[in-house]
Design a protein around this motif. Structure first.
Motif, PDB file in Angstrom:
ATOM      1  N   MET A 109      29.471 101.334 -26.626  1.00  0.00           N
ATOM      2  CA  MET A 109      28.376 101.022 -27.590  1.00  0.00           C
ATOM      3  C   MET A 109      26.751 100.631 -26.816  1.00  0.00           C
ATOM      4  N   ARG A 110      27.300  99.867 -26.194  1.00  0.00           N
ATOM      5  CA  ARG A 110      26.840  99.523 -24.993  1.00  0.00           C
ATOM      6  C   ARG A 110      25.603 100.617 -24.527  1.00  0.00           C
ATOM      7  N   TYR A 111      26.020 101.451 -24.300  1.00  0.00           N
ATOM      8  CA  TYR A 111      25.486 103.181 -23.411  1.00  0.00           C
ATOM      9  C   TYR A 111      24.481 104.063 -24.526  1.00  0.00           C
ATOM     10  N   TYR A 129      19.082 101.175 -21.055  1.00  0.00           N
ATOM     11  CA  TYR A 129      18.595  99.590 -21.693  1.00  0.00           C
ATOM     12  C   TYR A 129      18.707  98.351 -20.834  1.00  0.00           C
ATOM     13  N   ASP A 130      17.776  98.169 -21.893  1.00  0.00           N
ATOM     14  CA  ASP A 130      17.325  96.602 -20.557  1.00  0.00           C
ATOM     15  C   ASP A 130      18.346  95.082 -21.419  1.00  0.00           C
ATOM     16  N   TYR A 131      18.876  94.792 -21.219  1.00  0.00           N
ATOM     17  CA  TYR A 131      18.950  93.906 -21.919  1.00  0.00           C
ATOM     18  C   TYR A 131      20.345  92.875 -21.004  1.00  0.00           C
ATOM     19  N   SER A 132      21.039  92.079 -21.577  1.00  0.00           N
ATOM     20  CA  SER A 132      21.686  90.868 -20.556  1.00  0.00           C
ATOM     21  C   SER A 132      23.208  90.855 -21.485  1.00  0.00           C
ATOM     22  N   GLU A 133      24.162  90.520 -20.202  1.00  0.00           N
ATOM     23  CA  GLU A 133      25.773  90.845 -21.076  1.00  0.00           C
ATOM     24  C   GLU A 133      25.439  89.388 -22.182  1.00  0.00           C
ATOM     25  N   GLU A 165      25.482  91.605 -30.169  1.00  0.00           N
ATOM     26  CA  GLU A 165      25.440  91.711 -30.906  1.00  0.00           C
ATOM     27  C   GLU A 165      24.497  93.308 -30.726  1.00  0.00           C
ATOM     28  N   VAL A 166      23.587  93.767 -29.566  1.00  0.00           N
ATOM     29  CA  VAL A 166      23.766  95.044 -29.200  1.00  0.00           C
ATOM     30  C   VAL A 166      24.868  96.219 -29.881  1.00  0.00           C
ATOM     31  N   ARG A 223      24.241  98.619 -32.672  1.00  0.00           N
ATOM     32  CA  ARG A 223      24.013 100.126 -32.398  1.00  0.00           C
ATOM     33  C   ARG A 223      25.189 101.065 -33.429  1.00  0.00           C
ATOM     34  N   THR A 224      26.507 100.513 -33.221  1.00  0.00           N
ATOM     35  CA  THR A 224      27.040 100.779 -34.425  1.00  0.00           C
ATOM     36  C   THR A 224      26.818 101.465 -35.642  1.00  0.00           C
ATOM     37  N   LEU A 225      26.529 100.161 -36.456  1.00  0.00           N
ATOM     38  CA  LEU A 225      25.792  99.719 -38.050  1.00  0.00           C
ATOM     39  C   LEU A 225      24.704 100.998 -37.534  1.00  0.00           C
TER      40      LEU A 225
END
Length: 341
Positions: free
Chosen positions: A81-83, A125-129, A134-135, A139-141
């Protein structure tokens, strides 16, 4: 009785493989699923990785399998889901479920370390490891909410096509898909979270090393915690639980040539660290040997006893014929001994 399926990573490679290209991998995956249905297997599941020589875009594959089969479950284990964009994913999932006539079983989750650093950034998508945990959950929810089919979007007062009054939802909507979403949990805490959110549970051949107990006992404890949390949550449908195992029955000289060494080399659990994981991970052993020996070992596996579905990881690079031989041997010579068939 248990549902039994296969899990394929869909690898392709030039040397020593019957699957040399992406085309080989995807087309053979379809052929394998068709043949698996014919021998009585319950599920065809595929792992999703990006920037790798293996399956990375699941929905066209699942739809193609659905168009050529009629009974087998078609799923993922799992989509990272990170992608993912939840809205585009909900449309793709809904359409795929319609094409497959309600046979999609989507496993989702955070995923494992990928081939490139921060690969999601190339997807926009611009976020850190540090944000990943939480990301992936957020996104799943959001994805789950979209699958419920609520009308939420404000209509255009001058639309191109006639439409009913009121807010709109994403289309196509596939009723029932929301109850066929699985969360890939690696710890007791994430298993409980999945139950609270009303998702089925997938647990792989590795979990967080949370005690000094054997792998299958730690995994069984996660499944039990999940089931207890599900009861407390009061959901209106029965959940499913799934575990994955590496099983290599040896019945021919070719089997022994390929996997005879695993009878000794991989018969124990192993503990190691994955990238970005602060805690150690325990990997389950491989079950390799004569069918009666494997059956006795599997009979002692507490996590398999707790789960209603078992996925068998397959060496897809050996081609369709060999993998059907492997799966058919398990169905005929191992499963009946354990009361799964």
């Amino acid at each position: 009785m248990k549902k039994i399926g296969f899990l394929s990573f869909g690898h392709w490679m030039n040397q020593g493989s019957l699957v040399k290209t992406a085309q080989d991998s995807y087309l053979q995956s379809i052929e394998l699923a068709v043949a698996a249905e014919q021998i009585g297997l319950d599920g065809a599941y595929f792992r999703v990785h990006h920037f790798a020589d293996q399956i990375g875009s699941p929905f066209p594959l699942l739809a193609a399998i659905g168009a050529k089969t009629s009974k087998i479950e078609i799923g993922t284990g799992l989509i990272d889901m990170r992608y993912e964009n939840p809205y585009m994913m909900a449309e793709n999932a809904g359409l795929t479920d319609i094409i497959t006539q309600g046979r999609v079983e989507l496993g989702v989750g955070r995923g494992s370390p990928e081939q490139v650093l921060d690969g999601w950034k190339y997807f926009g998508y611009d976020y850190s490891e540090e944000d990943v945990k939480e990301v992936a959950r957020e996104r799943t929810l959001e994805f789950l909410k979209l699958l419920e089919g609520h009308h939420f979007a404000e209509p255009n007062p001058q639309p191109m096509f006639p439409q009913a009054p009121g807010k709109l939802r994403l289309e196509p909507y596939s009723e029932g898909l929301r109850q066929r979403i699985w969360w890939g949990a690696g710890s007791k805490e994430t298993a409980i979270w999945a139950a609270e959110q009303g998702m089925n549970l997938q647990s792989s051949t590795l979990v967080n090393y949370e005690s000094k107990e054997p792998f299958h006992v730690q995994q069984a404890n996660q499944l039990r915690a999940y089931k207890e949390a599900w009861k407390k949550a009061g959901h209106t449908f029965e959940p499913r639980t799934l575990v994955t195992r590496s099983i290599q029955p040896i019945t021919t000289d070719f089997d022994r040539q390929l996997f005879g060494h695993q009878d000794e080399e991989l018969k124990y659990d192993s503990v190691s660290f994955l990238a970005y994981h602060q805690n150690p991970t325990i990997f389950g052993k491989t079950f390799a040997g004569e069918p009666d020996k494997i059956a006795k070992e599997l009979a002692e596996d507490e996590a398999i006893k707790e789960a209603d579905t078992l996925l068998i990881t397959i060496p897809n690079t050996l081609g369709v014929d060999y993998n059907i031989h492997l799966l058919d041997t398990i169905l005929k010579d191992v499963a009946p001994e354990l009361g799964w068939r």
